[in-house]
Design a protein around this motif. Structure first.
Motif, PDB file in Angstrom:
ATOM      1  N   LEU A 362       0.821  -1.207   0.000  1.00  0.00           N
ATOM      2  CA  LEU A 362       0.000   0.000   0.000  1.00  0.00           C
ATOM      3  C   LEU A 362       0.861   1.265   0.000  1.00  0.00           C
ATOM      4  O   LEU A 362       0.488   2.279  -0.600  1.00  0.00           O
ATOM      5  N   ALA A 371      -2.815   5.283  -0.692  1.00  0.00           N
ATOM      6  CA  ALA A 371      -3.135   4.308  -1.742  1.00  0.00           C
ATOM      7  C   ALA A 371      -4.462   4.689  -2.383  1.00  0.00           C
ATOM      8  O   ALA A 371      -5.534   4.339  -1.872  1.00  0.00           O
ATOM      9  N   ARG A 376      -5.166   0.926  -6.314  1.00  0.00           N
ATOM     10  CA  ARG A 376      -5.333  -0.359  -5.631  1.00  0.00           C
ATOM     11  C   ARG A 376      -6.112  -1.335  -6.509  1.00  0.00           C
ATOM     12  O   ARG A 376      -5.743  -2.501  -6.657  1.00  0.00           O
TER      13      ARG A 376
END
Length: 501
Positions: A362, A371, A376
Motif C-alpha cells: 500500500l 493508496a 489499488r
C-alpha cells in the motif's frame, strides 16, 4: 440378493440463482465400502454433500437411505441417525471435554440436572466400543487433529449413523497419522460402517477406497471401481483433458550454473522442533524441504520469514543478517511468503481481493504512503489476470472464492513486492488439479526471473520443480536429493526406513 445401497442420490439438481451447482447427478454407495468423491473445486462436491447430509434440499431428484426416502429437511434427529460429516475444520467445542462433546444436548440427567458420572461412563463405553483411545475427561481442544476426527466419528456413530462423510480428512495429518486413520477406516468398514471419502490426494483414493465417483462442472462424469481407473485417468476425468497432472520437473531443465550467487543463507538455525539446520539457496534455484509434519520443516520455513524467532543461528539475505522473529523486516528485506494456513495466516476473509492482494504494498501505490482506490483496484486487476483468479472483480470478497482461487490471491500478494526470495509452505493444499498446475507454474516463472524459491510441502508433486530437496527428520537435516529423485527414495528418507535392495 444384493443389499440395498446405504445411500442413493438419483437425478439430483440444485441451483443458486443463475448458478447451476448440480445438474442431474446420481450417486450410489454400497454397504461397507469406502467410496471416493473427487472433482475440481467448483465441481459440485460440497453441494452434493450438503444434500446428502440434509443441510439443503435438491431442486430436482431425490435421496434415499437403505431404499427409503430421506427424512424431511427439518427432521435433524432422522438425518443424524443416517449420516454424519466429519469436516476438514473440526466442529468439536475446544473448551468442553470429550464426553461433553460426544453427548452435547443429550446429556444423561439425574435428580438435580446432568448426571456427570453417567455422562463420563457412557462416553468411556462409547469410545471403548469403537476403539478410540481418548480420555473422555480431557478438553477436546487439547486433542491432536487425528484424535478430534476419531471423536467426531464416534459421536456420529453414537446417533446410530453408519454412513460417514469424511471431507478432506488427511489435510492436516502427517503420513503416519494418515496411515493410522486408514487402518481405523478399514476396521470400521469391517464393523459395518460405510464412508464417502473426499480428497484432492488421488493416491489416497487408490489406497483406501473401493469405488470412486468423479464430478465435473456440476455433472456426474464416471463411477467405477478404483482398480479400473489409474491416477492419470482420474485426472483426465476431473479436468476433461488428457495428459494428467502437468507439473514442471527440475530434472527436465538445465542445471543451475555452479557460480550462481547465494540469495538466502541459513546458518546453524535452531528453534521450535528443529536444531542445527544449515543450507544455502541460490538465485534462480528452487529448493524443496520435505519431512513429516513432526519433522520441523514448517517451523524452519516460518523462522526464515520471521513468524518464529530462532533460539540459535541466523538467517541471511544477500549476506545481511535478518532481524529475528520479525515478519515486517523480512518483507522489507525482500522475502515473500505463502503461509501454511491461508484461512488464518494468509487472508483476511472479510476483505476484498483488492485489499488482500495489495496490503503489503500500500505504501508504494501513491504519494506519502497513500493508496488511491484506482491504483489499488488496478494492481488487483493485474493480479487477477496474471494469476488466473476466477472472480467477479477486484472488489469480490475472498471468502466467496474457491480454495484454489484464494491461494492464488495469497501468492499474488506474496509476489506483489517483487521479493528476491519466495517461501511457499504447502502451496497447493486443498486445491484442485488445475489450480495446482497454475500455482506450480508460477514457481517456474519466478525461478526463470532469477528469484530464489523455498518450497516446503507434504505433497511430492509440489517438490517436482525443486533443483534439490532437503529432508528433515526429528528436527535435523538427514538427506539431500537432486532433481530426478524417485518417490520411493524420498519417502524412505522422510520415514526413516531402509528400502529393500
Amino acid at each position: 440378493m444384493t443389499a440395498e445401497p446405504v445411500v442413493r442420490a438419483h437425478g439430483v439438481g440444485k441451483r443458486y440463482g443463475p448458478t447451476v451447482a448440480l445438474h442431474d447427478v446420481s450417486l450410489t454407495v454400497r454397504p461397507g465400502e469406502s467410496h471416493a468423491l473427487v472433482g475440481r473445486n467448483g465441481a459440485g462436491k460440497s453441494t452434493l454433500v450438503s444434500i446428502l447430509t440434509g443441510l439443503s434440499k435438491p431442486d430436482t431428484g431425490a435421496v434415499e437411505f437403505g431404499g427409503r426416502p430421506a427424512p424431511a429437511l427439518g427432521d435433524r434427529e432422522g438425518w443424524r441417525s443416517r449420516v454424519a460429516c466429519v469436516y476438514q475444520h473440526s466442529t468439536v467445542i475446544p473448551h468442553l471435554t470429550v464426553a461433553e462433546n460426544l453427548f452435547l444436548n443429550r446429556q444423561p440427567t439425574g435428580r438435580f440436572g446432568i448426571s456427570w458420572s453417567r455422562l463420563r461412563r457412557q462416553a468411556a463405553e462409547l469410545l471403548e466400543s469403537w476403539r478410540v483411545a481418548v480420555d473422555p475427561d480431557v478438553p477436546a481442544g487439547e486433542l491432536s487433529v487425528e484424535d478430534r476426527q476419531l471423536v467426531e466419528i464416534a459421536r456420529a456413530l453414537s446417533y446410530g449413523a453408519r454412513f460417514i462423510v469424511l471431507d478432506e480428512p488427511t489435510a492436516q495429518l502427517d503420513s503416519q497419522a494418515i496411515e493410522r486413520l486408514f487402518v481405523r477406516m478399514r476396521e470400521l468398514q469391517a464393523s459395518g460402517v460405510t464412508f464417502l471419502f473426499i480428497s484432492h490426494h488421488l493416491q489416497e483414493v487408490h489406497e483406501v477406497c473401493q469405488a470412486v465417483t468423479v464430478l465435473r462442472d456440476a455433472r456426474h462424469v464416471v463411477t467405477a471401481g478404483v482398480d479400473e481407473l489409474s491416477r492419470a485417468q482420474l485426472i483426465d476425468a476431473m479436468t476433461g483433458e488428457e495428459g494428467g497432472l502437468a507439473v514442471a520437473d527440475a530434472a527436465d531443465r538445465a542445471p543451475l550454473p555452479a557460480g550462481a550467487d547465494a540469495a538466502l543463507t541459513v546458518e546453524d538455525l535452531s528453534g521450535d522442533d528443529f536444531a542445527g539446520v544449515s543450507f544455502t539457496l541460490r538465485r534462480g534455484e528452487v529448493l524443496g524441504l520435505a519431512g513429516s509434519n513432526a519433522s520441523g520443516k514448517h517451523q524452519v520455513a516460518e523462522t526464515v520469514y520471521g513468524l518464529r524467532a530462532p533460539s540459535g543461528g541466523r538467517v541471511l539475505l544477500d549476506g545481511a543478517a535478518l532481524p529475528a522473529g520479525d515478519v515486517g523486516a523480512a518483507l522489507r528485506a525482500g522475502i515473500g511468503c505463502v503461509p501454511r494456513d491461508r484461512h488464518h495466516q494468509g487472508l483476511v476473509l472479510g476483505l476484498s481481493i483488492a485489499d488482500n492482494a495489495t496490503m503489503t504494498v500500500l505504501d508504494r501505490l501513491g504519494p506519502a504512503g497513500l493508496a488511491p482506490p484506482k491504483a489499488r483496484e488496478a494492481r488487483a486487476a493485474t493480479a487477477i489476470a496474471d494469476y488466473g483468479v476466477v472472480a467477479a472483480g477486484p472488489e469480490q470478497e475472498v471468502s466467496a472464492l474457491s480454495g484454489g482461487n484464494q491461494q492464488k490471491v495469497v501468492l499474488a500478494r506474496a509476489l506483489a513486492g517483487d521479493p528476491r526470495v519466495l517461501v511457499l509452505i504447502n502451496p497447493t493444499a486443498g486445491v484442485d488439479v488445475k489450480s495446482k498446475e497454475a500455482l506450480l507454474a508460477v514457481v517456474d516463472r519466478v525461478r526463470a526471473e532469477g528469484k530464489a524459491v523455498l518450497i516446503v510441502s507434504d505433497e511430492l508433486d509440489d517438490l517436482r520443480p525443486a533443483d534439490r530437496v532437503l529432508v528433515l527428520r526429528s528436527g535435523r537435516l538427514v538427506a539431500e536429493h537432486q532433481a530426478g529423485w524417485s518417490d520411493g527414495d524420498l519417502v524412505a528418507d522422510i520415514e526413516g526406513v531402509e528400502l529393500d535392495d
